[in-house]
Scaffold this active site. Structure first.
Site, PDB file in Angstrom:
ATOM      1  N   LYS A   1       0.800  -1.251  -0.100  1.00 35.18           N
ATOM      2  CA  LYS A   1      -0.036  -0.163   0.166  1.00 35.18           C
ATOM      3  C   LYS A   1       0.811   1.357  -0.018  1.00 35.18           C
ATOM      4  O   LYS A   1       0.515   2.105  -0.828  1.00 35.18           O
ATOM      5  CB  LYS A   1      -0.898   0.130   1.095  1.00 35.18           C
ATOM      6  CG  LYS A   1      -1.876  -1.181   1.388  1.00 35.18           C
ATOM      7  CD  LYS A   1      -2.910  -1.299   2.356  1.00 35.18           C
ATOM      8  CE  LYS A   1      -2.120  -1.174   3.851  1.00 35.18           C
ATOM      9  NZ  LYS A   1      -1.743  -2.581   4.202  1.00 35.18           N
TER      10      LYS A   1
ATOM     11  N   ARG B   1     -10.122   0.664   8.597  1.00 36.99           N
ATOM     12  CA  ARG B   1      -9.623  -0.502   8.827  1.00 36.99           C
ATOM     13  C   ARG B   1     -10.824  -1.194   9.794  1.00 36.99           C
ATOM     14  O   ARG B   1     -10.386  -2.612  10.027  1.00 36.99           O
ATOM     15  CB  ARG B   1      -8.563  -0.240   9.792  1.00 36.99           C
ATOM     16  CG  ARG B   1      -7.360  -1.037   9.159  1.00 36.99           C
ATOM     17  CD  ARG B   1      -6.033  -0.612  10.230  1.00 36.99           C
ATOM     18  NE  ARG B   1      -4.939  -1.447   9.910  1.00 36.99           N
ATOM     19  CZ  ARG B   1      -3.932  -0.905   9.315  1.00 36.99           C
ATOM     20  NH1 ARG B   1      -3.781   0.373   8.696  1.00 36.99           N
ATOM     21  NH2 ARG B   1      -2.847  -1.219   9.266  1.00 36.99           N
TER      22      ARG B   1
ATOM     23  N   ARG C   1      11.725  -5.447   5.241  1.00 40.26           N
ATOM     24  CA  ARG C   1      11.329  -3.888   4.786  1.00 40.26           C
ATOM     25  C   ARG C   1      12.310  -3.121   5.700  1.00 40.26           C
ATOM     26  O   ARG C   1      12.382  -3.257   6.878  1.00 40.26           O
ATOM     27  CB  ARG C   1       9.954  -3.624   5.248  1.00 40.26           C
ATOM     28  CG  ARG C   1       9.851  -2.128   4.947  1.00 40.26           C
ATOM     29  CD  ARG C   1       8.448  -1.756   5.340  1.00 40.26           C
ATOM     30  NE  ARG C   1       7.736  -2.414   6.293  1.00 40.26           N
ATOM     31  CZ  ARG C   1       6.087  -1.988   6.497  1.00 40.26           C
ATOM     32  NH1 ARG C   1       5.556  -1.634   5.228  1.00 40.26           N
ATOM     33  NH2 ARG C   1       5.727  -2.566   7.183  1.00 40.26           N
TER      34      ARG C   1
ATOM     35  N   ARG D   1      11.246  -1.086  11.284  1.00 39.80           N
ATOM     36  CA  ARG D   1      10.164  -0.839  12.044  1.00 39.80           C
ATOM     37  C   ARG D   1       9.768  -1.944  13.182  1.00 39.80           C
ATOM     38  O   ARG D   1      10.127  -3.123  13.144  1.00 39.80           O
ATOM     39  CB  ARG D   1       8.484  -0.688  11.353  1.00 39.80           C
ATOM     40  CG  ARG D   1       8.537   0.622  10.749  1.00 39.80           C
ATOM     41  CD  ARG D   1       7.112   0.744   9.621  1.00 39.80           C
ATOM     42  NE  ARG D   1       6.235  -0.051  10.126  1.00 39.80           N
ATOM     43  CZ  ARG D   1       4.919  -0.122   9.548  1.00 39.80           C
ATOM     44  NH1 ARG D   1       4.854   0.455   8.241  1.00 39.80           N
ATOM     45  NH2 ARG D   1       3.908  -0.662   9.780  1.00 39.80           N
TER      46      ARG D   1
ATOM     47  N   ARG E   1      -0.903  -8.834  13.160  1.00 36.76           N
ATOM     48  CA  ARG E   1      -1.468  -7.806  12.055  1.00 36.76           C
ATOM     49  C   ARG E   1      -2.307  -8.483  11.116  1.00 36.76           C
ATOM     50  O   ARG E   1      -3.468  -8.016  10.802  1.00 36.76           O
ATOM     51  CB  ARG E   1      -0.293  -6.707  11.500  1.00 36.76           C
ATOM     52  CG  ARG E   1       0.177  -5.872  12.647  1.00 36.76           C
ATOM     53  CD  ARG E   1       1.648  -5.418  12.290  1.00 36.76           C
ATOM     54  NE  ARG E   1       1.726  -4.745  10.892  1.00 36.76           N
ATOM     55  CZ  ARG E   1       3.053  -4.493  10.384  1.00 36.76           C
ATOM     56  NH1 ARG E   1       3.974  -4.812  10.904  1.00 36.76           N
ATOM     57  NH2 ARG E   1       2.880  -3.829   9.437  1.00 36.76           N
TER      58      ARG E   1
HETATM   59  P1  AP5 Z   1       4.821  -1.538   1.814  1.00 35.85           P
HETATM   60  O1  AP5 Z   1       4.503  -0.773   0.662  1.00 35.85           O
HETATM   61  O2  AP5 Z   1       5.592  -1.104   2.858  1.00 35.85           O
HETATM   62  O3  AP5 Z   1       3.631  -2.290   2.478  1.00 35.85           O
HETATM   63  P2  AP5 Z   1       2.165  -1.700   3.351  1.00 35.85           P
HETATM   64  O4  AP5 Z   1       0.939  -2.340   2.762  1.00 35.85           O
HETATM   65  O5  AP5 Z   1       2.182  -0.257   3.177  1.00 35.85           O
HETATM   66  O6  AP5 Z   1       2.520  -2.407   4.446  1.00 35.85           O
HETATM   67  P3  AP5 Z   1       2.351  -1.688   6.071  1.00 35.85           P
HETATM   68  O7  AP5 Z   1       3.061  -2.668   6.925  1.00 35.85           O
HETATM   69  O8  AP5 Z   1       2.741  -0.353   6.140  1.00 35.85           O
HETATM   70  O9  AP5 Z   1       0.916  -1.778   6.230  1.00 35.85           O
HETATM   71  P4  AP5 Z   1       0.127  -1.856   7.644  1.00 35.85           P
HETATM   72  O10 AP5 Z   1      -1.380  -1.804   7.043  1.00 35.85           O
HETATM   73  O11 AP5 Z   1       0.383  -3.126   8.318  1.00 35.85           O
HETATM   74  O12 AP5 Z   1       0.796  -0.656   8.458  1.00 35.85           O
HETATM   75  P5  AP5 Z   1       0.046   0.824   8.993  1.00 35.85           P
HETATM   76  O13 AP5 Z   1       1.460   1.684   8.936  1.00 35.85           O
HETATM   77  O14 AP5 Z   1      -0.774   1.087   8.101  1.00 35.85           O
HETATM   78  O15 AP5 Z   1       5.544  -2.810   1.265  1.00 35.85           O
HETATM   79  C1  AP5 Z   1       6.020  -3.907   2.253  1.00 35.85           C
HETATM   80  C2  AP5 Z   1       7.479  -4.368   1.573  1.00 35.85           C
HETATM   81  O16 AP5 Z   1       7.063  -5.210   0.742  1.00 35.85           O
HETATM   82  C3  AP5 Z   1       8.535  -3.401   1.419  1.00 35.85           C
HETATM   83  O17 AP5 Z   1       9.731  -3.565   2.073  1.00 35.85           O
HETATM   84  C4  AP5 Z   1       8.523  -3.097  -0.061  1.00 35.85           C
HETATM   85  O18 AP5 Z   1       9.685  -2.667  -0.588  1.00 35.85           O
HETATM   86  C5  AP5 Z   1       8.060  -4.621  -0.411  1.00 35.85           C
HETATM   87  N1  AP5 Z   1       7.163  -4.742  -1.457  1.00 35.85           N
HETATM   88  C6  AP5 Z   1       6.283  -3.757  -1.876  1.00 35.85           C
HETATM   89  N2  AP5 Z   1       5.435  -4.192  -3.259  1.00 35.85           N
HETATM   90  C7  AP5 Z   1       6.443  -5.228  -3.416  1.00 35.85           C
HETATM   91  C8  AP5 Z   1       6.180  -6.243  -4.582  1.00 35.85           C
HETATM   92  N3  AP5 Z   1       5.179  -6.046  -5.642  1.00 35.85           N
HETATM   93  N4  AP5 Z   1       7.014  -7.132  -4.789  1.00 35.85           N
HETATM   94  C9  AP5 Z   1       8.163  -7.535  -3.579  1.00 35.85           C
HETATM   95  N5  AP5 Z   1       8.011  -6.676  -2.546  1.00 35.85           N
HETATM   96  C10 AP5 Z   1       7.169  -5.574  -2.608  1.00 35.85           C
HETATM   97  O19 AP5 Z   1      -0.336   0.348  10.417  1.00 35.85           O
HETATM   98  C11 AP5 Z   1       0.482   0.233  11.389  1.00 35.85           C
HETATM   99  C12 AP5 Z   1      -0.115   0.173  12.550  1.00 35.85           C
HETATM  100  O20 AP5 Z   1      -0.534   1.370  13.027  1.00 35.85           O
HETATM  101  C13 AP5 Z   1      -1.355  -0.959  12.763  1.00 35.85           C
HETATM  102  O21 AP5 Z   1      -0.794  -1.953  13.233  1.00 35.85           O
HETATM  103  C14 AP5 Z   1      -2.252  -0.139  13.984  1.00 35.85           C
HETATM  104  O22 AP5 Z   1      -1.567  -0.237  15.275  1.00 35.85           O
HETATM  105  C15 AP5 Z   1      -1.978   1.489  13.796  1.00 35.85           C
HETATM  106  N6  AP5 Z   1      -2.988   1.930  12.907  1.00 35.85           N
HETATM  107  C16 AP5 Z   1      -2.999   2.309  11.440  1.00 35.85           C
HETATM  108  N7  AP5 Z   1      -4.044   2.639  11.147  1.00 35.85           N
HETATM  109  C17 AP5 Z   1      -4.970   2.209  11.775  1.00 35.85           C
HETATM  110  C18 AP5 Z   1      -6.217   2.415  11.844  1.00 35.85           C
HETATM  111  N8  AP5 Z   1      -7.357   2.795  10.723  1.00 35.85           N
HETATM  112  N9  AP5 Z   1      -7.145   2.071  12.961  1.00 35.85           N
HETATM  113  C19 AP5 Z   1      -6.482   1.407  14.094  1.00 35.85           C
HETATM  114  N10 AP5 Z   1      -5.158   1.424  14.401  1.00 35.85           N
HETATM  115  C20 AP5 Z   1      -4.386   1.655  12.990  1.00 35.85           C
END
Ligand code: AP5
Length: 209
Positions: A13, A88, A127, A155, A166
């Site tokens: 994402k 979410r 990552r 992270r 997660r």
């Molecule tokens: P990346 O692009 O970083 O993936 P992502 O989908 O953004 O993953 P996140 O871990 O950031 O998502 P998340 O939803 O768990 O975390 P968030 O920050 O929102 O890619 C991942 C890796 O894969 C990278 O190394 C990249 O290089 C590689 N990659 C990408 N594309 C690729 C491909 N095509 N092929 C191979 N490799 C690839 O949330 C974190 C925390 O915040 C949550 O756990 C929660 O505690 C809190 N939080 C956030 N939002 C909320 C909410 N709305 N409600 C409640 N709690 C929340």
């Protein structure tokens, strides 16, 4: 253009959002990034958020809804936005609906990035992010230049244990919002497996612009 990105942790994402906001000229609103900034700044919200995030658990809906409500009032978000990581849960999706309807605004699409669970753990544990540019790398799939390697950040919630929590939250709490948006005809399912450039092309094709 108003978009939502949904997908499991590590679906890509953040990687894809960075590319699309440039193409569409809209701000990238990532609740994960906002919460990590609050943790880093040591704000009250950051202190609340840190424990949940490190454990891989979702924050209470009211905390995140309040954060997004304020962010969407900022001038740069009035003409368009890419929401990443929000909503979410079904209550968050319902709260967003109320916010947008109140402003007479509608969503253009909900992009669902699909990646099987067995690929997620390796994507997450490899990552690394550049704190200076925000660029996301992967030690194997998207290797960073050697000279910036020492400054890259791993992270705290990118451990195998937290990723499993997660993923559980995603399937239990986030996946139910897919039928919520399918009923509105907004969901674009995109295969998130393969070269990131190919994934970007698939998203653009699904959006049709
Ligand atoms: P990346 O692009 O970083 O993936 P992502 O989908 O953004 O993953 P996140 O871990 O950031 O998502 P998340 O939803 O768990 O975390 P968030 O920050 O929102 O890619 C991942 C890796 O894969 C990278 O190394 C990249 O290089 C590689 N990659 C990408 N594309 C690729 C491909 N095509 N092929 C191979 N490799 C690839 O949330 C974190 C925390 O915040 C949550 O756990 C929660 O505690 C809190 N939080 C956030 N939002 C909320 C909410 N709305 N409600 C409640 N709690 C929340």
């Amino acid at each position: 253009m108003r978009l939502i990105f949904i997908g499991p942790p590590g679906a890509g994402k953040g990687t894809q959002a960075a590319r699309l906001v440039e193409r569409y000229g809209i701000p990238h609103v990532s609740t994960g990034d906002m919460l990590r900034a609050a943790v880093k700044a040591g704000t009250e919200m950051g202190k609340v958020a840190e424990g949940y995030m490190t454990a891989g658990k979702l924050l209470p809906d009211e905390v995140v809804v309040g954060l997004v409500r304020e962010r969407l009032k900022a001038p740069d978000a009035t003409k368009g936005v890419l929401l990443d990581g929000f909503p979410r849960t079904v209550p968050q999706a319902e709260a967003l609906d109320v916010m947008l309807t109140g402003e007479g605004i509608s969503l253009d699409a909900v992009v669902l990035l699909e990646v099987p669970d067995d690929l997620i753990v390796s994507r997450i544990v490899g990552r690394r992010q550049d704190p200076e540019t925000g660029e996301i790398y992967h030690l194997q799939f998207s290797p960073p230049p050697a000279d910036i390697l020492p400054r890259l950040v791993h992270r705290k919630d990118d451990t195998e244990e937290a990723v499993r929590t997660r993923l559980g939250s995603y399937h239990d709490q986030t996946a139910p919002i897919i039928p919520f948006y399918e009923a509105k005809g907004l969901v674009k399912r995109v295969d998130g497996v393969g070269n990131p450039d190919d994934v970007t092309a698939r998203i653009i094709a699904a959006l049709g612009r």
